[in-house]
Design a protein around this motif. Structure first.
Motif, PDB file in Angstrom:
ATOM      1  N   MET B  67       0.603  -0.862   0.035  1.00  0.00           N
ATOM      2  CA  MET B  67      -0.197   0.109   0.132  1.00  0.00           C
ATOM      3  C   MET B  67       0.789   1.303   0.135  1.00  0.00           C
ATOM      4  SD  MET B  67      -3.061  -2.103   0.059  1.00  0.00           S
ATOM      5  CE  MET B  67      -3.606  -0.768   0.553  1.00  0.00           C
ATOM      6  N   ARG B  94       5.893   6.893   1.613  1.00  0.00           N
ATOM      7  CA  ARG B  94       4.907   6.269   2.699  1.00  0.00           C
ATOM      8  C   ARG B  94       4.383   5.456   2.539  1.00  0.00           C
ATOM      9  NH1 ARG B  94       4.083  12.452   5.747  1.00  0.00           N
ATOM     10  NH2 ARG B  94       6.167  12.321   6.311  1.00  0.00           N
ATOM     11  N   HIS B  95       5.179   3.906   2.368  1.00  0.00           N
ATOM     12  CA  HIS B  95       3.777   3.053   2.470  1.00  0.00           C
ATOM     13  C   HIS B  95       4.078   1.932   3.377  1.00  0.00           C
ATOM     14  CE1 HIS B  95       7.866   0.322   1.478  1.00  0.00           C
ATOM     15  NE2 HIS B  95       8.893   2.189   1.805  1.00  0.00           N
ATOM     16  N   HIS B  96       3.654   0.537   3.245  1.00  0.00           N
ATOM     17  CA  HIS B  96       3.755  -0.766   3.833  1.00  0.00           C
ATOM     18  C   HIS B  96       3.055  -1.505   3.285  1.00  0.00           C
ATOM     19  CE1 HIS B  96      -0.395   1.007   4.736  1.00  0.00           C
ATOM     20  NE2 HIS B  96      -0.795  -0.480   4.870  1.00  0.00           N
ATOM     21  N   LEU B  97       2.887  -2.498   4.630  1.00  0.00           N
ATOM     22  CA  LEU B  97       2.889  -3.528   3.088  1.00  0.00           C
ATOM     23  C   LEU B  97       1.692  -4.313   4.174  1.00  0.00           C
ATOM     24  CD1 LEU B  97       3.002  -5.865   0.941  1.00  0.00           C
ATOM     25  CD2 LEU B  97       4.564  -7.677   2.135  1.00  0.00           C
ATOM     26  N   ARG B  98       0.385  -4.707   3.811  1.00  0.00           N
ATOM     27  CA  ARG B  98      -0.808  -4.872   5.118  1.00  0.00           C
ATOM     28  C   ARG B  98      -0.108  -5.899   5.862  1.00  0.00           C
ATOM     29  NH1 ARG B  98      -6.461  -3.883   2.594  1.00  0.00           N
ATOM     30  NH2 ARG B  98      -5.099  -4.705   0.897  1.00  0.00           N
ATOM     31  N   CYS B 100       1.734  -5.219   8.347  1.00  0.00           N
ATOM     32  CA  CYS B 100       3.029  -5.117   8.399  1.00  0.00           C
ATOM     33  C   CYS B 100       3.894  -3.441   8.235  1.00  0.00           C
ATOM     34  CB  CYS B 100       3.878  -5.223   7.825  1.00  0.00           C
ATOM     35  SG  CYS B 100       4.361  -6.930   6.878  1.00  0.00           S
ATOM     36  N   ALA B 101       4.929  -3.001   9.338  1.00  0.00           N
ATOM     37  CA  ALA B 101       4.558  -2.164   9.943  1.00  0.00           C
ATOM     38  C   ALA B 101       4.987  -0.766   8.372  1.00  0.00           C
ATOM     39  CB  ALA B 101       6.417  -1.837  10.446  1.00  0.00           C
ATOM     40  N   HIS B 102       4.226   0.427   9.158  1.00  0.00           N
ATOM     41  CA  HIS B 102       4.836   1.098   8.131  1.00  0.00           C
ATOM     42  C   HIS B 102       6.350   1.824   7.964  1.00  0.00           C
ATOM     43  CE1 HIS B 102      -0.137   1.530   8.790  1.00  0.00           C
ATOM     44  NE2 HIS B 102      -0.038   2.403   7.889  1.00  0.00           N
ATOM     45  N   HIS B 103       6.642   1.974   6.647  1.00  0.00           N
ATOM     46  CA  HIS B 103       8.078   2.604   6.410  1.00  0.00           C
ATOM     47  C   HIS B 103       8.149   4.130   5.768  1.00  0.00           C
ATOM     48  CE1 HIS B 103      10.698  -0.921   7.281  1.00  0.00           C
ATOM     49  NE2 HIS B 103       9.710  -0.978   7.981  1.00  0.00           N
TER      50      HIS B 103
END
Lengths: 225, 173
Positions: B67, B94-98, B100-103
């Motif tokens: 995402m 700014r992104h993340h995998l559902r 998982c932690a936001h990066h």
């Protein structure tokens, strides 16, 4: 407390991140181990990356059930124990050193990173080599290649090296000068500056650092009991 | 007679000096005018793609479940490095995998009028651009340590490595 969250930044419940039936990890993991990850690690034989070693169990991270469909969360325990041991040996670290890593700390960290995503937990549980986050320094300091296929073992080893780099301030010649703090190292590993509804007015990186260290403390106190 | 020759010589020298001053001012003005150039977002993205940018851009493939929370490319300003004009942009993803932690990853992009030169990963947003120096805020956790708070763009252009906030960052694509 489960710290996984959906695409809108909302919390998932402990059972919300369902394990995938048929996942090669499902059902293989050792569930809720008691204490002694480090001790057992010494007596365990090497396990394949990403597979559970039945003789190495780190224990369940609070809020991240390993029951039933969530058994995959215990599948990397052997890998984490080995990675922590290898990292400590490489940097000549002993218990009591601030940057010493226990398997419990490593597992708590992995849960915050990917404890809601079985597929990524089986490949890059520390999210250290994602397309959006590439940094050439990762090649230099962690031996990673951009886009390389990841395993829990390569992910853990690279994440530990990257964490170690983030844990220290360096001088202009690259020499380590000041250890920030365990929490500060996790904070800078994550780096995300905006807030979310589950930690309003707190930068995500600050929340992240606190969350991992909190889970680590709980895990460590459970181990001592 | 001698005096008249001396005056003529002085006049010629003065004219030459004036010509040099005017030429330098014109050159400066030309660079300054180029430095005022603004790219559209699409132009920046095109330059990044053509220049081998290694970060993620809209339209790039991503793994299922990934995402994108935010992707911004904002101009910081322009810098004169020798005869070249460098355009500095801030790239934030700014992104993340559902599940998982936001990066977040932030890059300082450096472009010329015609190409993407490279970028630095940076951990804090810049404070201000003064001339050819980009300044960053001090790390409040270590207020008394000199950890590098500036990137200086000299006549040779972007440095190959920078020391910033206690870390070394490479200039890479």
């Amino acid at each position: 407390m489960n710290t996984c969250h959906d695409d809108k930044g909302r919390f998932c419940t402990g059972s919300g991140a369902a394990g995938q039936p048929g996942s090669h990890h499902a059902g293989q993991a050792t569930k809720t181990g008691a204490a002694g990850g480090k001790e057992r690690q010494r007596s365990s034989s090497p396990s394949k990356p990403g597979t559970a070693d039945s003789r190495t169990s780190i224990g369940t991270v609070p809020g991240y059930s390993e029951e039933g469909a969530h058994a995959w969360r215990g599948a990397n325990d052997g890998v984490f124990a080995q990675a922590a041991a290898a990292y400590n040996k490489k940097h000549d670290l002993s218990p009591g050193d601030p940057d010493y890593f226990t398997p419990e700390r490593l597992k708590a960290w992995a849960m915050v990173e990917s404890g809601g995503h079985p597929k990524d937990f089986a490949t890059d549980p520390f999210q250290v080599n994602k397309k959006g986050d590439w940094d050439d320094q990762k090649a230099k300091r962690c031996g990673l290649q951009r886009g390389q296929a990841m395993t829990p073992a390569t992910s853990a080893a690279a994440a530990l090296e990257w964490w170690h780099y983030k844990a220290y301030k360096h001088d202009a010649n690259g020499r380590e000068t000041t250890f920030k703090s365990v929490e500060g190292a996790f904070r800078d590993y994550n780096g995300k500056k905006d807030a979310y509804p589950y930690h309003p007015r707190v930068e995500h990186r600050d929340w992240y650092g606190k969350e991992v260290t909190k889970l680590d403390r709980i895990m460590s106190s459970q181990e001592r009991k | 007679m001698l005096k008249a020759q001396r005056l003529r010589s002085q006049f010629i020298w003065a004219c030459c000096l004036l010509l040099i001053v005017v030429a330098v001012a014109e050159a400066d003005h030309a660079v300054a005018a180029e430095c005022g150039r603004d790219f559209t977002r699409n132009q920046v993205v095109s330059l990044l793609r053509a220049g081998g940018f290694t970060g993620w851009l809209r339209g790039d493939p991503w793994e299922p479940g990934h995402m994108l929370d935010e992707l911004t490319i904002d101009k910081i300003g322009d810098v004169k490095a020798g005869k070249r004009c460098l355009h500095l942009y801030m790239y934030i993803i700014r992104h993340h995998l559902r599940g998982c932690a936001h990066h977040e990853t932030d890059r300082l992009l450096v472009l010329t009028d015609t190409q993407y030169l490279g970028s630095y990963i940076i951990t804090e947003f810049p404070l201000r651009l003064r001339g050819n120096v980009l300044e960053f805020p001090r790390d409040k956790r270590f207020p008394n340590e000199n950890l590098g708070y500036r990137i200086v763009f000299g006549p040779d252009g972007p440095p190959g490595e920078i020391y910033l906030l206690g870390e070394t960052h490479s200039f890479f694509k």
